[in-house]
Write a protein that holds these residues in place. Sequence first.
Motif, PDB file in Angstrom:
ATOM      1  N   UNK A   9       0.837  -1.077   0.255  1.00 40.08           N
ATOM      2  CA  UNK A   9       0.043   0.017  -0.254  1.00 40.08           C
ATOM      3  C   UNK A   9       0.459   1.211  -0.172  1.00 40.08           C
ATOM      4  N   UNK A  10       0.869   1.956  -1.206  1.00 41.18           N
ATOM      5  CA  UNK A  10       1.631   3.445  -1.119  1.00 41.18           C
ATOM      6  C   UNK A  10       1.035   4.405   0.105  1.00 41.18           C
ATOM      7  N   UNK A  11       1.588   5.152   0.171  1.00 47.41           N
ATOM      8  CA  UNK A  11       1.141   5.906   1.250  1.00 47.41           C
ATOM      9  C   UNK A  11       1.092   7.546   0.812  1.00 47.41           C
ATOM     10  N   UNK A  12       3.120   7.140   0.210  1.00 49.40           N
ATOM     11  CA  UNK A  12       3.238   8.700  -0.444  1.00 49.40           C
ATOM     12  C   UNK A  12       4.110   7.880  -1.512  1.00 49.40           C
ATOM     13  N   UNK A  13       4.354   8.928  -2.677  1.00 52.39           N
ATOM     14  CA  UNK A  13       5.487   8.920  -3.130  1.00 52.39           C
ATOM     15  C   UNK A  13       6.354  10.669  -2.879  1.00 52.39           C
ATOM     16  N   UNK A  14       7.561  10.562  -3.400  1.00 54.91           N
ATOM     17  CA  UNK A  14       7.736  12.127  -2.794  1.00 54.91           C
ATOM     18  C   UNK A  14       9.156  12.054  -3.337  1.00 54.91           C
ATOM     19  N   UNK A  15      10.065  12.956  -3.139  1.00 49.28           N
ATOM     20  CA  UNK A  15      10.840  13.513  -3.368  1.00 49.28           C
ATOM     21  C   UNK A  15      12.110  14.501  -2.444  1.00 49.28           C
ATOM     22  N   UNK A  16      13.431  14.093  -2.698  1.00 50.39           N
ATOM     23  CA  UNK A  16      14.280  15.308  -2.146  1.00 50.39           C
ATOM     24  C   UNK A  16      14.063  16.421  -2.790  1.00 50.39           C
ATOM     25  N   UNK A  17      15.073  17.700  -2.273  1.00 45.82           N
ATOM     26  CA  UNK A  17      15.735  18.971  -3.063  1.00 45.82           C
ATOM     27  C   UNK A  17      16.347  18.619  -4.865  1.00 45.82           C
ATOM     28  N   UNK A  18      16.298  19.127  -4.824  1.00 43.94           N
ATOM     29  CA  UNK A  18      17.888  19.743  -5.759  1.00 43.94           C
ATOM     30  C   UNK A  18      18.748  18.947  -5.759  1.00 43.94           C
ATOM     31  N   UNK A  19      19.949  17.747  -5.866  1.00 43.91           N
ATOM     32  CA  UNK A  19      21.052  17.751  -5.264  1.00 43.91           C
ATOM     33  C   UNK A  19      22.554  18.901  -5.600  1.00 43.91           C
ATOM     34  N   UNK A  20      22.417  18.790  -4.293  1.00 44.13           N
ATOM     35  CA  UNK A  20      23.964  19.807  -4.998  1.00 44.13           C
ATOM     36  C   UNK A  20      25.190  18.498  -5.290  1.00 44.13           C
ATOM     37  N   UNK A  21      26.325  19.131  -5.709  1.00 42.44           N
ATOM     38  CA  UNK A  21      27.661  18.472  -6.049  1.00 42.44           C
ATOM     39  C   UNK A  21      28.081  19.413  -5.523  1.00 42.44           C
ATOM     40  N   UNK A  22      29.136  17.947  -4.818  1.00 42.84           N
ATOM     41  CA  UNK A  22      30.269  18.156  -4.090  1.00 42.84           C
ATOM     42  C   UNK A  22      31.579  17.881  -4.671  1.00 42.84           C
ATOM     43  N   UNK A  23      32.208  18.494  -4.659  1.00 43.10           N
ATOM     44  CA  UNK A  23      34.068  17.961  -5.068  1.00 43.10           C
ATOM     45  C   UNK A  23      35.157  18.249  -4.415  1.00 43.10           C
ATOM     46  N   UNK A  24      35.978  18.003  -4.536  1.00 45.80           N
ATOM     47  CA  UNK A  24      36.674  17.977  -3.868  1.00 45.80           C
ATOM     48  C   UNK A  24      38.053  18.971  -3.541  1.00 45.80           C
ATOM     49  N   UNK A  25      37.788  19.137  -5.169  1.00 42.87           N
ATOM     50  CA  UNK A  25      39.522  19.893  -5.937  1.00 42.87           C
ATOM     51  C   UNK A  25      39.175  21.048  -6.719  1.00 42.87           C
TER      52      UNK A  25
END
Length: 341
Positions: A140-156
Amino acid sequence: MNVRIFVLLTAFVVAAMSPFVPLRASAQNIELKLSTFQPFNNHYTLWLQSWADTLKQQSGGRLTATIYPSGQLGAMPRQYDLARTGVADVAISMHGGTPGRFPLSELSHIPFIVPNAAVASQALTELLPEFLGEEHKGVKVLALTAGTPLALLTTKVAVRKPSDLKGLRIRHPDAVAAAALTAFGAVPVYTETAQIADAMSKGTIDGALLAWEALESFQANAKYAIDWGANVTTFALVMNLATYDHLPPDLKTVIDDNSGDKIAWAIGKAADDAAAGGKAWARKNGMEIIELTPDERKAFEAAVQPAMAELIADKQKKGLKAEQMMASFKLRMAAAKGNAQ
């Protein structure tokens, strides 16, 4: 045969032949097992606790829940089946964690189309009857949800244009994000969310796609965080069918009143609110947040558009209503955004 033994044996046979009803559901007070792969301090887990509190209050204390965070009942790819098979009564499943299982739902991950988590969550839940119900069978699906647009993390590298990504090993959360990274010239690498921080610190990856609201939860630190409004990840909050079916009618009503597009919006709004905290955490930990200009963002959109169009066309050829679903998704997000203003 002893009469007492005969009676006991008869009762045993009758009980064995009767339909199985979970013990928890036959009692006056019912306890639900709620499973999530996210840690205890993640916004989704915190929302889940408030949801459990609401169920308890509205049921007069008869419906209670225990949350099992951090994959205690099973790893992230198993969450959907934990609920389907009854290991958990309710679980949070990430669509991208089982590539290909939710092909239409995954299309909502396409970059640069989702403005925020609240409108996307409401729109996705509204798409269940016409487009997405078929790929969410067995629960039984209670809800479908999305997160916020993703951040792009970079080390250099401070990424400001598609060519800046060329050759960089970037962690992706799902197949759509991997296709987008490939279009930008990056090398997509899959890493479990909990391993991102370690992988970046050791240099096995050069960066990662991760929701702003998850940075602190997973202690994901990097030199740069690019706020580019690209991909999202999506989730299904699902319930075991037998658990729901065996609830008394009044408790089913409590569940029904706390599911659907209304709570989808609430979960998405919680993610949007948590994203601001994620950005604050990033700044506090010395990360430089790079916000793309409109022209810089258009360059990324142009670079990824052919690959995403091909992805939609491929699913359409396989008999899925990919084009219709995406058109409806965009219209419903626009409508939800308008209703929120």
